[in-house]
Enzyme design. Structure first.
Site, PDB file in Angstrom:
ATOM      1  N   SER C  12     -50.462 -46.505 -15.470  1.00  0.00           N
ATOM      2  CA  SER C  12     -51.196 -46.343 -16.737  1.00  0.00           C
ATOM      3  C   SER C  12     -51.604 -47.686 -17.333  1.00  0.00           C
ATOM      4  CB  SER C  12     -50.338 -45.581 -17.743  1.00  0.00           C
ATOM      5  OG  SER C  12     -49.175 -46.365 -18.027  1.00  0.00           O
ATOM      6  N   GLY C  13     -51.091 -48.808 -16.806  1.00  0.00           N
ATOM      7  CA  GLY C  13     -51.468 -50.121 -17.330  1.00  0.00           C
ATOM      8  C   GLY C  13     -52.843 -50.534 -16.811  1.00  0.00           C
ATOM      9  N   PHE C  14     -53.310 -51.681 -17.293  1.00  0.00           N
ATOM     10  CA  PHE C  14     -54.621 -52.166 -16.850  1.00  0.00           C
ATOM     11  C   PHE C  14     -54.626 -52.379 -15.322  1.00  0.00           C
ATOM     12  CE2 PHE C  14     -55.332 -54.333 -21.214  1.00  0.00           C
ATOM     13  CZ  PHE C  14     -55.958 -53.190 -21.704  1.00  0.00           C
ATOM     14  N   THR C  15     -53.608 -53.065 -14.804  1.00  0.00           N
ATOM     15  CA  THR C  15     -53.578 -53.377 -13.369  1.00  0.00           C
ATOM     16  C   THR C  15     -53.431 -52.097 -12.550  1.00  0.00           C
ATOM     17  OG1 THR C  15     -52.431 -55.380 -14.019  1.00  0.00           O
ATOM     18  CG2 THR C  15     -52.456 -54.856 -11.676  1.00  0.00           C
ATOM     19  N   CYS C 147     -52.126 -64.465 -11.360  1.00  0.00           N
ATOM     20  CA  CYS C 147     -53.572 -64.732 -11.433  1.00  0.00           C
ATOM     21  C   CYS C 147     -53.861 -66.215 -11.634  1.00  0.00           C
ATOM     22  CB  CYS C 147     -54.231 -63.901 -12.510  1.00  0.00           C
ATOM     23  SG  CYS C 147     -53.141 -63.268 -13.761  1.00  0.00           S
ATOM     24  N   ASN C 311     -59.143 -61.983 -12.954  1.00  0.00           N
ATOM     25  CA  ASN C 311     -57.673 -61.938 -12.859  1.00  0.00           C
ATOM     26  C   ASN C 311     -57.165 -60.532 -12.523  1.00  0.00           C
ATOM     27  OD1 ASN C 311     -58.670 -61.643 -15.720  1.00  0.00           O
ATOM     28  ND2 ASN C 311     -56.638 -60.764 -15.925  1.00  0.00           N
TER      29      ASN C 311
END
Lengths: 347, 54, 347
Positions: C12-15, C147, C311
């Protein structure tokens, strides 16, 4: 209080407009003339929104009226050709271009295209009061500093002034991030909104013009690189400094407080708490303030120095008005009291 | 095909090459001037230093 | 073509969302499960717009289904606690956190809060194929690079690989500018939109965690400083390098072409013409590409090296998929063909 008359030559550009905005709000100044070849006859408010409602109109830049102080906000190369004419109409001339910043004609041969009035270079005084106040009092010709050089010098000056750096052995790297107003209103394809938005764009990987100016005042050569970022007005300089011998935080605070504690336009921001722990262009946008801070990195024998200014203000028009205040014996902060906005968007 | 004088990579050339034409190298972006066509010879074109303003 | 099953733990996170986006578009991958404690039961599209319309729903992160490859997009400290469990359900584990990046337990004691499964550190393989391709083939545990370290290593690696730098005497300064997605979706007051917009904000004046990772792969210590700028995804690293002996442009091109000419995900941008002369995050946003470039500064005995990545992609999810493609013997560029947009706004 005393009132002086002032004129702005080259008033339609960004910097000219900023000068006008400051002078219009200055308690001791009466603006007598604002010249612009391209906008002659138009009201200043039609070009610069902050001046809407003013009945001042741009005039042709020929046969200038005589005034106490003339501010030249013209591109590089113009003032050096008209300086005699400027002094016929004004006792004090403040030039915001690079035409009188450097000390020797040789430097202009190397970094610009030579100089048309080198005899003035001797007497020209650098406009940054924090490092040149005593020479500014009563000066006739004042040369505004470059914005990148101003940001860098403000950050590093205390290290040299208090002997933490001698200016010979140490390695100094300066990595600057700047807004788009530095390139002025024109600019080619690279400064169109679609291409200039959202960049982190190296544009002067080895910025020699700035290095020459910085070296002149700090006495050391710096390795300089500049990046355009997504700001309109603002310059942030990060200097990586490797002193010959170790230094403590106490030494650093002593040097920076020693130089800046009583300065009206320098604020320290070195660690501490809150969201704005280090200098940041947003925090000084629209003000004549410079923020300076540092962090010690013992494991790399390094001092990281941060400095942030508004390139239109501390880096240009604000610095010019501040220097004129000093030269004409006015209250130093006159017309320069604004201390910024929070919260605020990209400066 | 010929070599870029700046980075040494291969530069693909179209066939009706003209002397004086400017070709940019697709590896390093350098602007190269055609100074001869049989065989094709490229030299670094005098690129005007973009004035970064300020 | 061959199809492998994959799952994402922490989707559910950005990554996690970026991984899902890539895996959903990957010709050889079938997603079997996406876990999220906070969003269990919700559709993946409700959290990640690019996945709208997908019937995939987040599941609880307990009793995982067995799959060929498991991607862990969890915060630091989670994978090291669940690694045995991961290997019970998957032959290959790709961890995007820092939990298996460094080689020794001592490093985790120094830069993190120790390590719960140090026995895995030996066998973990660093995910960046450009510098570790031969060890990735058939690897079981793959550790995604950080990153900032990825951007820095991509820029400097050819200088060490071709002996222009030996990694002892030279001074290397790395000045990085990054977007806000690095801090993840949460983040405190400083990452609220009003406070985070339009910043040039030094946030890691001395970034030791990044330095440890960079030093491990380049064999040299670097002086690192990081600034948050007005981007969401993107990292730009400018490295100021002072080689012990002079070097020519020809040497540099030989080193960089030698390392990267045949690499599918590295593009050179070193001078030349046009608006995008040097690496720039905008030019690679959404792609797995890294742009690398340099400029020679003889007067300062300096090489300025620029590198730019997204990133979220080359610095995280893209690198993880690229590494998995190599490890599982798939086409290296599978699922990673997007080459960016122009013109485009802040990445």
């Amino acid at each position: 209080a005393e009132t002086i008359t002032a004129s702005v030559v080259g008033g339609s550009g960004f910097t000219g407009g900023e000068l006008l905005r400051l002078l219009a709000g200055h308690p001791n100044v009466e603006i007598s003339e604002v010249t612009s070849r391209s906008k002659a006859g138009k009201s200043v408010g039609s070009v610069h929104p902050p001046l809407r409602g003013s009945d001042l109109r741009f005039t042709e830049p020929d046969d200038l009226e005589s005034v106490d102080v003339l501010f030249a906000a013209t591109p590089h190369g113009v003032s050096m050709g008209r300086i005699d004419e400027f002094f016929e109409v004004a006792d004090t001339v403040v030039d915001l271009s690079a035409d009188f910043r450097l000390e020797t004609e040789a430097q202009y041969d190397e970094w610009y295209d030579g100089h048309e009035a080198p005899e003035y270079l001797e007497t020209a005084e650098y406009a940054l009061p924090e490092i040149n106040r005593e020479n500014l009092a009563g000066a006739d010709l004042i040369a505004g500093g470059g914005c990148n050089a101003t940001a860098t010098i403000l950050g590093l000056y205390p290290l040299f002034e208090h002997g933490i750096l001698e200016g010979s052995a140490e390695r100094v790297v300066v990595d600057v991030k700047v807004g788009s107003s530095e390139g002025g209103a024109g600019g080619g394809e690279a400064s169109s909104h679609p291409e200039r938005s959202g960049v982190v764009r190296p544009y002067a990987p080895t910025g020699h013009r700035h290095e020459a100016e910085i070296e002149q005042f700090l006495g050391t050569s710096v390795a300089f690189t500049c990046h355009a970022v997504d700001m309109i007005r603002g310059a942030s300089a990060t200097s990586h400094v490797f002193p010959a011998s170790p230094v403590s935080k106490g030494d650093l605070w002593q040097a920076y407080r020693g130089c800046y504690e009583d300065e009206p336009f320098v604020r320290m921001a070195a660690g501490g708490s809150g969201v704005y722990r280090y200098p940041e262009p947003k925090a000084v946008a629209g003000t004549n303030l410079g923020e300076v801070g540092f962090e010690l990195d013992p494991s790399n024998e390094r001092i990281v120095v941060f400095s942030a200014i508004d390139n239109m203000m501390k880096g240009s028009a604000g610095q010019a008005v501040h220097a004129a205040n000093v030269a004409l014996g006015l209250e130093e902060t006159a017309g320069l009291e604004f201390t910024g906005l929070h919260p605020v968007g990209a400066p | 095909m010929t070599e870029c004088v700046e980075c040494g990579a291969e530069v693909s050339l179209h066939d009706d090459l003209e002397v004086g034409e400017i070709i940019d190298c697709t590896t390093c972006g350098a602007e190269l001037e055609v100074v001869d066509t049989e065989p094709p010879v490229l030299e670094r074109a005098p690129e005007l230093e973009e004035d970064w303003g300020e």
